[in-house]
Design a protein around this motif. Structure first.
Motif, PDB file in Angstrom:
ATOM      1  N   GLU A   1      14.915  19.247  17.593  1.00 36.39           N
ATOM      2  CA  GLU A   1      14.522  19.092  17.235  1.00 36.39           C
ATOM      3  C   GLU A   1      13.849  17.766  16.278  1.00 36.39           C
ATOM      4  O   GLU A   1      14.155  17.367  15.223  1.00 36.39           O
ATOM      5  CB  GLU A   1      14.121  20.194  15.877  1.00 36.39           C
ATOM      6  CG  GLU A   1      12.628  21.242  16.057  1.00 36.39           C
ATOM      7  CD  GLU A   1      11.782  22.179  15.209  1.00 36.39           C
ATOM      8  OE1 GLU A   1      11.281  22.980  15.116  1.00 36.39           O
ATOM      9  OE2 GLU A   1      13.244  22.823  14.144  1.00 36.39           O
ATOM     10  N   SER A   2      11.999  17.455  16.479  1.00 30.57           N
ATOM     11  CA  SER A   2      12.039  16.656  15.856  1.00 30.57           C
ATOM     12  C   SER A   2      11.004  17.706  14.974  1.00 30.57           C
ATOM     13  O   SER A   2      10.294  18.429  15.166  1.00 30.57           O
ATOM     14  CB  SER A   2      10.370  16.315  16.519  1.00 30.57           C
ATOM     15  OG  SER A   2       9.721  16.595  17.088  1.00 30.57           O
ATOM     16  N   VAL A   3      11.215  16.615  13.433  1.00 31.00           N
ATOM     17  CA  VAL A   3      10.227  16.810  12.189  1.00 31.00           C
ATOM     18  C   VAL A   3       9.023  15.783  11.772  1.00 31.00           C
ATOM     19  O   VAL A   3       9.716  14.804  12.018  1.00 31.00           O
ATOM     20  CB  VAL A   3      11.199  17.155  11.261  1.00 31.00           C
ATOM     21  CG1 VAL A   3      12.289  18.277  11.850  1.00 31.00           C
ATOM     22  CG2 VAL A   3      12.354  16.022  10.835  1.00 31.00           C
ATOM     23  N   GLN A   4       8.388  16.542  10.918  1.00 29.04           N
ATOM     24  CA  GLN A   4       7.340  15.766  10.724  1.00 29.04           C
ATOM     25  C   GLN A   4       7.047  15.861   9.202  1.00 29.04           C
ATOM     26  O   GLN A   4       7.806  16.963   8.467  1.00 29.04           O
ATOM     27  CB  GLN A   4       6.093  15.792  11.007  1.00 29.04           C
ATOM     28  CG  GLN A   4       4.946  14.789  10.253  1.00 29.04           C
ATOM     29  CD  GLN A   4       2.955  15.582  10.487  1.00 29.04           C
ATOM     30  OE1 GLN A   4       3.643  16.356  11.331  1.00 29.04           O
ATOM     31  NE2 GLN A   4       2.749  14.363  10.462  1.00 29.04           N
ATOM     32  N   VAL A   5       7.890  14.727   8.265  1.00 29.10           N
ATOM     33  CA  VAL A   5       8.133  14.786   6.823  1.00 29.10           C
ATOM     34  C   VAL A   5       6.445  14.317   6.301  1.00 29.10           C
ATOM     35  O   VAL A   5       5.814  13.467   6.141  1.00 29.10           O
ATOM     36  CB  VAL A   5       8.780  13.744   6.410  1.00 29.10           C
ATOM     37  CG1 VAL A   5       8.695  13.779   4.285  1.00 29.10           C
ATOM     38  CG2 VAL A   5      10.536  14.691   6.763  1.00 29.10           C
ATOM     39  N   THR A   6       5.639  15.397   5.505  1.00 25.99           N
ATOM     40  CA  THR A   6       4.927  14.664   4.660  1.00 25.99           C
ATOM     41  C   THR A   6       4.334  15.045   3.154  1.00 25.99           C
ATOM     42  O   THR A   6       5.459  15.801   2.927  1.00 25.99           O
ATOM     43  CB  THR A   6       3.368  15.379   5.334  1.00 25.99           C
ATOM     44  OG1 THR A   6       3.650  16.933   4.990  1.00 25.99           O
ATOM     45  CG2 THR A   6       3.339  15.604   6.787  1.00 25.99           C
ATOM     46  N   MET A   7       3.545  14.313   2.655  1.00 25.96           N
ATOM     47  CA  MET A   7       3.139  13.941   1.131  1.00 25.96           C
ATOM     48  C   MET A   7       1.820  14.553   0.856  1.00 25.96           C
ATOM     49  O   MET A   7       1.123  13.510   1.306  1.00 25.96           O
ATOM     50  CB  MET A   7       4.045  13.448   0.351  1.00 25.96           C
ATOM     51  CG  MET A   7       3.580  13.670  -1.708  1.00 25.96           C
ATOM     52  SD  MET A   7       4.460  11.851  -2.120  1.00 25.96           S
ATOM     53  CE  MET A   7       2.434  11.115  -1.979  1.00 25.96           C
TER      54      MET A   7
ATOM     55  N   LEU B   1       7.757  19.888   8.150  1.00 26.96           N
ATOM     56  CA  LEU B   1       6.827  20.966   9.280  1.00 26.96           C
ATOM     57  C   LEU B   1       7.933  21.145  11.059  1.00 26.96           C
ATOM     58  O   LEU B   1       8.721  19.717  10.830  1.00 26.96           O
ATOM     59  CB  LEU B   1       5.797  20.252   9.673  1.00 26.96           C
ATOM     60  CG  LEU B   1       5.118  20.672   8.396  1.00 26.96           C
ATOM     61  CD1 LEU B   1       3.459  19.930   8.971  1.00 26.96           C
ATOM     62  CD2 LEU B   1       5.057  21.983   8.064  1.00 26.96           C
ATOM     63  N   GLY B   2       8.658  21.931  11.521  1.00 24.81           N
ATOM     64  CA  GLY B   2       8.810  21.165  12.560  1.00 24.81           C
ATOM     65  C   GLY B   2       8.283  21.447  14.378  1.00 24.81           C
ATOM     66  O   GLY B   2       6.733  20.639  13.339  1.00 24.81           O
ATOM     67  N   ASP B   3       8.541  20.699  15.276  1.00 25.87           N
ATOM     68  CA  ASP B   3       8.066  20.342  16.015  1.00 25.87           C
ATOM     69  C   ASP B   3       6.237  21.489  16.612  1.00 25.87           C
ATOM     70  O   ASP B   3       5.796  20.728  17.361  1.00 25.87           O
ATOM     71  CB  ASP B   3       8.725  20.301  17.616  1.00 25.87           C
ATOM     72  CG  ASP B   3       9.539  21.038  17.557  1.00 25.87           C
ATOM     73  OD1 ASP B   3       9.452  22.046  17.191  1.00 25.87           O
ATOM     74  OD2 ASP B   3      10.765  20.365  18.854  1.00 25.87           O
ATOM     75  N   ASP B   4       6.834  22.886  16.271  1.00 28.88           N
ATOM     76  CA  ASP B   4       5.929  23.505  16.671  1.00 28.88           C
ATOM     77  C   ASP B   4       4.815  23.840  15.142  1.00 28.88           C
ATOM     78  O   ASP B   4       3.697  24.719  15.301  1.00 28.88           O
ATOM     79  CB  ASP B   4       6.149  24.658  16.344  1.00 28.88           C
ATOM     80  CG  ASP B   4       7.363  25.181  15.732  1.00 28.88           C
ATOM     81  OD1 ASP B   4       7.542  25.038  14.466  1.00 28.88           O
ATOM     82  OD2 ASP B   4       7.502  26.810  15.533  1.00 28.88           O
ATOM     83  N   GLY B   5       4.775  23.264  13.734  1.00 31.27           N
ATOM     84  CA  GLY B   5       4.215  23.175  12.687  1.00 31.27           C
ATOM     85  C   GLY B   5       4.429  23.845  11.814  1.00 31.27           C
ATOM     86  O   GLY B   5       3.936  24.503  10.715  1.00 31.27           O
ATOM     87  N   ARG B   6       5.670  24.818  12.091  1.00 30.51           N
ATOM     88  CA  ARG B   6       6.275  25.943  10.708  1.00 30.51           C
ATOM     89  C   ARG B   6       6.850  25.273  10.089  1.00 30.51           C
ATOM     90  O   ARG B   6       7.645  23.706   9.634  1.00 30.51           O
ATOM     91  CB  ARG B   6       6.939  27.001  11.854  1.00 30.51           C
ATOM     92  CG  ARG B   6       8.631  25.698  12.183  1.00 30.51           C
ATOM     93  CD  ARG B   6       9.025  26.905  12.702  1.00 30.51           C
ATOM     94  NE  ARG B   6      11.254  26.430  12.433  1.00 30.51           N
ATOM     95  CZ  ARG B   6      10.745  26.155  13.743  1.00 30.51           C
ATOM     96  NH1 ARG B   6      10.009  25.024  14.257  1.00 30.51           N
ATOM     97  NH2 ARG B   6      12.719  25.424  13.124  1.00 30.51           N
ATOM     98  N   LYS B   7       6.949  25.554   8.919  1.00 32.15           N
ATOM     99  CA  LYS B   7       7.122  25.323   7.351  1.00 32.15           C
ATOM    100  C   LYS B   7       8.731  24.819   7.446  1.00 32.15           C
ATOM    101  O   LYS B   7       9.495  26.082   7.399  1.00 32.15           O
ATOM    102  CB  LYS B   7       6.667  25.283   6.477  1.00 32.15           C
ATOM    103  CG  LYS B   7       7.228  24.804   4.880  1.00 32.15           C
ATOM    104  CD  LYS B   7       5.950  24.811   3.621  1.00 32.15           C
ATOM    105  CE  LYS B   7       6.473  26.699   3.395  1.00 32.15           C
ATOM    106  NZ  LYS B   7       5.898  26.697   2.524  1.00 32.15           N
TER     107      LYS B   7
END
Length: 391
Positions: A311-317, A326-332
């Motif tokens: 799974e690809s993830v997004q790391v934000t601050m 966040l997961g690729d479906d937007g879940r935390k």
């Protein structure tokens, strides 16, 4: 005749265990598990990530899964070496017992072992009376403890053992939180994972065996570390199970299964789903994160999270210094408050600095510019006024 009897017994055992072995070998699934029970949840104990849930916030009757809460409460609030005198009320408790005698002297730890391993209702009452005087006061303290210490929100217990009471309820989610918290305690973890224990009671010398078939190995499964069973007519079959494989440490809670084999079948399906489809990753401490004013933040320790394989993830601050994965479906998947790096010019003056402080610091040049501009305007107005007077 003896050989015929032995043969019949062997056939009975083989046929009774056959359904368990069959689904243990065939329950693997590539998609979400097919669940028969009323409510379930699958949780990674290390990261707190919920990997699967069905009606996990529905209030149901837990039966003897209550005893996990009683056990961790007793471990943390009692002296395990205390000698407990068994009361008449404890002796008369109905249901599954360890057959305590009135007046029998038993250590608190031994009672907790009898409570978890053999699901002794009498041991639960003896524990409650020892710690809080009576079961009613115990339940009040237990509820407060679960709410304040563990953070449950939909649980209300009226007794220490789980015998039916319409006001005695919880949820799969709360039970997962209780199990997750309790497993951090090495004493609870040891007892929760005990398969058998010699019991030298005043009226009953025997070996206690865990009622949990996965823990006992009657349903083979790799990595089982602990478990608790439960049943009363109103709750049907309930099950709590912990298992570890690699970096995954899973907790499976099953509530209100109509048949015992359904509870185990759902548990195996949940564990298979977790181990087959998820993995653990982390955000490292050497990674830097920057705010709008170019202030930098860091982690004090690696942030682990559980994600689907590949799974690809997004790391934000955000602007408050909260890191989110966040997961690729937007879940935390995970979140934490970051620490702000101390600017060199402030080193040695403060242990740490918050975002507001640094924002104020970075705005000082702009503030000074506006102050000087204001002074200049006032000076120019006075000069023009004096020139008009002189003319």
């Amino acid at each position: 005749m003896k050989q015929l009897c032995l043969g019949l017994i062997l056939v009975f055992l083989m046929t009774s265990l056959a359904p368990f072995k069959a689904f243990a070998e065939s329950a693997k699934t590539n998609g979400a598990p097919a669940i028969k029970s009323e409510a379930v949840i699958l949780l990674d104990a290390n990261t707190g990530s919920v990997l699967y849930e069905k009606n996990s916030h529905t209030q149901l009757y837990p039966a003897s899964l209550t005893k996990m809460a009683t056990a961790i409460y007793a471990i943390e609030n009692g002296n395990l070496d205390d000698v407990v005198s068994v009361s008449a009320k404890a002796y008369e408790t109905e249901g599954t017992r360890v057959y305590l005698e009135e007046g029998e002297q038993v250590t608190l730890k031994h009672l907790i072992q009898g409570l978890l391993i053999n699901s002794g209702n009498d041991a639960g009452v003896a524990i409650a009376e020892h710690l809080n005087g009576n079961t009613r006061s115990f339940a009040k303290s237990l509820n407060q403890y679960l709410k304040e210490k563990i953070g449950v929100e939909q649980t209300h217990f009226t007794n220490p053992h789980g015998l039916f009471d319409e006001n005695h309820y919880t949820t799969a989610n709360d039970l997962a939180l209780i199990t997750k918290y309790a497993l951090k305690n090495p004493i609870f973890r040891e007892i929760f994972g005990t398969k058998e224990l010699a019991w030298d009671g005043e009226s009953w010398d025997t070996t206690l065996f865990s009622h949990h078939l996965l823990l006992r190995g009657e349903i083979p499964y790799e990595g089982i570390t602990g478990g608790k069973t439960g049943f009363v007519q109103e709750s049907r079959y309930t099950l709590s199970t912990s298992a570890e494989q690699g970096e995954l440490s899973l907790i499976a809670i099953v509530l209100k299964a109509d048949r015992n084999e359904y509870a185990y079948e759902d548990t195996v399906a949940l564990l298979d789903y977790g181990f087959d489809n998820f993995e653990v990753a982390e955000v490292a401490t050497n990674e830097k994160f920057f705010g709008e004013q170019n202030e930098s933040y860091h982690l004090n320790k690696p942030l682990k999270y559980t994600l689907k394989k590949n799974e690809s993830v997004q790391v934000t601050m955000n602007d408050q210094g909260v890191l989110r994965v966040l997961g690729d479906d937007g879940r935390k998947l995970a979140s934490t408050q970051l620490k702000m790096d101390i600017p060199k010019e402030l080193e040695g003056t403060r242990a740490e600095i918050n975002p507001v402080d640094l924002a104020k610091k970075n705005h000082i040049p702009a503030i000074l510019m506006f102050v000087f501009l204001g002074v200049g305007i006032v000076y120019l107005q006075k000069t023009i006024k004096n020139m008009k007077k002189s003319t």
